[in-house]
Design an enzyme around this catalytic site. Structure first.
Site, PDB file in Angstrom:
ATOM      1  N   GLY A  82     -13.039  -6.029   0.348  1.00  0.00           N
ATOM      2  CA  GLY A  82     -12.241  -7.140   0.176  1.00  0.00           C
ATOM      3  C   GLY A  82     -11.854  -7.816   1.849  1.00  0.00           C
ATOM      4  N   ARG A 146     -19.589  -5.470  -1.390  1.00  0.00           N
ATOM      5  CA  ARG A 146     -18.991  -4.238  -2.004  1.00  0.00           C
ATOM      6  C   ARG A 146     -19.993  -2.902  -2.190  1.00  0.00           C
ATOM      7  NH1 ARG A 146     -13.525  -3.875  -2.574  1.00  0.00           N
ATOM      8  NH2 ARG A 146     -12.380  -5.826  -3.022  1.00  0.00           N
ATOM      9  N   ASP A 177     -12.925   4.073   0.963  1.00  0.00           N
ATOM     10  CA  ASP A 177     -13.954   4.167   0.430  1.00  0.00           C
ATOM     11  C   ASP A 177     -15.263   4.032   1.438  1.00  0.00           C
ATOM     12  OD1 ASP A 177     -13.510   5.413  -1.860  1.00  0.00           O
ATOM     13  OD2 ASP A 177     -13.335   3.363  -2.878  1.00  0.00           O
ATOM     14  N   LYS A 203      -9.466  -1.084   7.561  1.00  0.00           N
ATOM     15  CA  LYS A 203      -9.275  -2.552   7.018  1.00  0.00           C
ATOM     16  C   LYS A 203      -8.774  -2.369   5.846  1.00  0.00           C
ATOM     17  CE  LYS A 203     -11.275  -3.976   4.060  1.00  0.00           C
ATOM     18  NZ  LYS A 203     -12.358  -4.163   3.063  1.00  0.00           N
ATOM     19  N   THR A 204      -7.980  -3.175   5.205  1.00  0.00           N
ATOM     20  CA  THR A 204      -7.572  -3.617   4.072  1.00  0.00           C
ATOM     21  C   THR A 204      -6.129  -4.080   3.909  1.00  0.00           C
ATOM     22  OG1 THR A 204      -7.116  -3.030   1.898  1.00  0.00           O
ATOM     23  CG2 THR A 204      -6.814  -1.127   3.211  1.00  0.00           C
ATOM     24  N   ASP A 206      -4.429  -4.021   1.509  1.00  0.00           N
ATOM     25  CA  ASP A 206      -3.778  -3.232   0.639  1.00  0.00           C
ATOM     26  C   ASP A 206      -2.664  -2.286   1.340  1.00  0.00           C
ATOM     27  OD1 ASP A 206      -5.119  -4.441  -1.120  1.00  0.00           O
ATOM     28  OD2 ASP A 206      -5.718  -2.800  -2.357  1.00  0.00           O
TER      29      ASP A 206
HETATM   30  P1  FBP Z   1     -10.387  -3.688  -0.140  1.00  0.00           P
HETATM   31  O1  FBP Z   1      -9.608  -2.415  -0.526  1.00  0.00           O
HETATM   32  O2  FBP Z   1     -11.740  -3.751  -0.126  1.00  0.00           O
HETATM   33  O3  FBP Z   1      -9.873  -4.204   1.163  1.00  0.00           O
HETATM   34  O4  FBP Z   1      -9.845  -4.730  -1.233  1.00  0.00           O
HETATM   35  C1  FBP Z   1      -8.565  -4.985  -1.594  1.00  0.00           C
HETATM   36  C2  FBP Z   1      -8.192  -6.074  -2.613  1.00  0.00           C
HETATM   37  O5  FBP Z   1      -7.949  -7.366  -1.948  1.00  0.00           O
HETATM   38  C3  FBP Z   1      -7.458  -5.664  -3.527  1.00  0.00           C
HETATM   39  O6  FBP Z   1      -6.052  -5.882  -3.287  1.00  0.00           O
HETATM   40  C4  FBP Z   1      -7.831  -6.243  -4.972  1.00  0.00           C
HETATM   41  O7  FBP Z   1      -7.451  -5.556  -6.041  1.00  0.00           O
HETATM   42  C5  FBP Z   1      -9.226  -6.323  -4.707  1.00  0.00           C
HETATM   43  O8  FBP Z   1      -9.405  -6.496  -3.208  1.00  0.00           O
HETATM   44  C6  FBP Z   1      -9.872  -7.633  -5.256  1.00  0.00           C
HETATM   45  O9  FBP Z   1     -11.124  -7.228  -5.178  1.00  0.00           O
HETATM   46  P2  FBP Z   1     -12.472  -8.530  -5.344  1.00  0.00           P
HETATM   47  O10 FBP Z   1     -12.533  -9.167  -4.167  1.00  0.00           O
HETATM   48  O11 FBP Z   1     -13.743  -8.033  -5.355  1.00  0.00           O
HETATM   49  O12 FBP Z   1     -11.996  -9.638  -6.485  1.00  0.00           O
END
Ligand code: FBP
Length: 552
Positions: A82, A146, A177, A203-204, A206
């Protein structure tokens, strides 16, 4: 026609990100080796799986110019998962960093995530190309994806493509991951004597890739500040009109760090924290009752409005829902061909309900129809339900409407409950990075360059001491194996970086818990306003409350 650029963007191009003092004179640093390390848990097993990259020392840098890289650096960078504000600055820091080691060094960007390494889709990143992405949000410079990079076949293909281009190092910018897989890749290259270094960057949005060594993941700061601004605005609106209860789901796939940080910044009337729900084994009914009580208490004071924060990952922390989701994941995976062959939603629902255990089926059937449908939608590449697509905020509103109607009929409640739902998620992931994220990301990229220059592999770039001004930040490298333990994934034990959940005995949650009752009953809303880029440092360079309370 020339590209349209906003005035803010144009000005931000010129912003010079701040660096830790050890990197002020370039990325050709002297490396200081600390103690040898061990993994977060399951040491023997992790050591066996990572014979080459296990136990490496923690690294820090010294200002003195080090020997630098004996060979020219030709690096490939990948953005994984993400989006998170600041990713462009990691690439800018990396590019500028390797150029301080030698102007001959070159950087390639693999396109659209780790898949680009396998499909051999890349571009060369040049100074001119990079300039229009400096200090901007998004991952659009090279795109993200991803694809999971985890099999020997994928590793071989990656090596083949990189070696053909002369690439001798890969930087993976990703979450827990992706960094686990970066470490697997580094280990594989060492075992197979493939001369490619691998470095990860945390990165994230979250905020769940953190530990004693990694104080925060990049993007969390900006995303939370942006959501907090919008929440503040909603609070003002609620307090002006005095007629709506707003339920806001906030992103965060699993941990509730974003919700907790936003609550600390804005003081809403209620904020659910998934980790607490799990610890106290709360049912959906208990959660509904607790919220209903807050609504009643406020209504008795004439306050028929309020703000409730709902973390995206909440649903998987409620024990009964966790059990249901886990059964649904397994059942859908096990019967995927028969399940996919069904066209109508009604057929799918009936089919799945018939395959669940009696307890899971009971819980499933108590849920509103929309939620039942959302729970059986497409899984993510890891086979998990996509929580960002489950409307937990609407589920809570529906349950509350029923509960308050009943209590109203019983004479326990006479207020008005008009609820509106919101989801703050994607709009936070590509915001223009705050000064903190712009500086932190640039420093992470620069640090990655220094680690490459020193010939290191299997490390994550790290910047510590983040609550202090940037010149006091401590740059270095953390062996990725140090953050690992063994967890069951898809029924098998796997080495993974431990995900950081909200800790209920630490400063940020404790502060929230001490104040929430007051925030529930009265209006102690705070209005953080928009992210500021220019002006006094206490406004422009401020860190998150989480970091502040953690480091107090
Ligand atoms: P990452 O862990 O890859 O940084 O992504 C986090 C996130 O933004 C979450 O908060 C959310 O649930 C998910 O990605 C949404 O995923 P997508 O972009 O595939 O809809």
């Amino acid at each position: 026609m020339s590209k349209s650029i906003s005035p803010l963007q144009k000005t931000r191009y010129k912003y010079t990100p701040k660096l830790p003092s050890s990197l002020r004179h370039g990325a050709k640093v002297k490396i200081i080796e600390g103690q040898k390390t061990k993994s977060a848990a399951d040491c023997e097993k992790v050591k066996e799986l990572f014979p080459n990259t296990y136990g490496l020392p923690i690294l820090t840098f010294e200002n003195n110019e080090g020997p630098g890289s004996a060979k020219p650096i030709k690096a490939g960078v990948v953005l994984s998962g993400g989006q998170a504000p600041g990713g462009h600055n990691v690439i800018a820091g990396l590019y500028d960093g390797i150029k301080t080691i030698s102007t001959e060094n070159r950087l390639y960007g693999f396109l659209n995530g780790p898949g680009g390494l396998i499909d051999n889709k890349y571009i060369e990143i040049t100074s001119e190309f990079l300039d229009e992405y400096r200090n901007t949000g998004g991952f659009d410079i090279i795109g993200s994806g991803r694809t999971k990079l985890e099999t020997p076949e994928q590793f071989d293909k990656t090596a083949e493509n990189c070696l053909a281009l002369g690439i001798n190092s890969i930087i993976i910018i990703g979450g827990d991951d992706s960094n686990t897989n970066a470490c697997l890749l580094a280990e594989y290259f060492c075992t197979e004597n493939i001369p490619i270094q691998v470095i990860g960057c945390p990165k994230t949005i979250d905020g769940d890739l953190k530990n004693e060594q990694i104080e925060t993941s990049f993007g969390f700061d900006t995303a939370c500040k942006l959501y907090a601004e919008m929440l503040g605005n909603l609070q003002r609106d609620a307090n002006s009109a005095k007629k709506y209860w707003h339920f806001i789901k906030l992103m965060g796939r699993s941990a509730s760090h974003i919700t907790l940080e936003c609550a600390l910044q804005t003081h809403p009337n209620a904020a659910l924290i998934g980790e607490e729900v799990a610890e106290q084994n709360k049912t959906l009914k208990q959660i509904t009752d607790e919220l209903a009580n807050i609504i009643i208490e406020r209504s008795e004071k004439g306050l028929n409005f309020g703000i409730v924060l709902v973390p995206e990952g909440l649903i998987e922390f409620i024990p009964e829902m966790k059990m249901l989701i886990s059964e649904l994941n397994d059942t859908i995976a096990e019967h995927s061909s028969s399940f996919e062959a069904l066209c109508e939603d009604s057929e799918k629902l009936e089919y799945i309900t018939g395959k669940l255990s009696p307890e899971a089926a009971r819980v499933y059937l108590t849920l509103p129809m929309d939620i039942r449908k959302q729970l059986i939608m497409d899984r993510d590449p890891h086979g998990n339900v996509q929580v960002s697509r489950i409307e937990t905020e609407k589920l809570l509103i529906e349950l509350l409407e029923v509960r308050l109607r009943t209590w109203s009929a019983e004479g326990k409640y006479s207020g008005k409950f008009n609820a509106l739902s919101h989801f703050f998620g994607y709009e936070g992931r590509c915001a223009a990075p705050s000064n903190f994220d712009a500086d932190y990301c640039y420093s992470l990229g620069y640090t990655a360059a220094a680690l490459l220059g020193a010939g290191k592999t299997g490390y994550m770039a790290s910047i510590k001491n983040l609550s202090k001004p940037a010149d006091k930040w401590i740059a270095g490298g953390i062996p990725i194996t140090m953050m690992m333990n063994i967890e069951r994934r898809h029924g098998k034990p796997k080495p993974v970086i431990q995900k950081a959940l909200v800790e209920l005995d630490k400063g940020p949650f404790r502060h929230f818990a001490e104040h929430r009752e007051y925030w529930a009953e009265d209006n102690d809303y705070t209005y953080p306003g928009p992210i500021q880029y220019f002006g006094p440092s206490e406004i422009c360079d401020c860190i998150t409350r989480t970091l502040e309370l953690e480091q107090q």
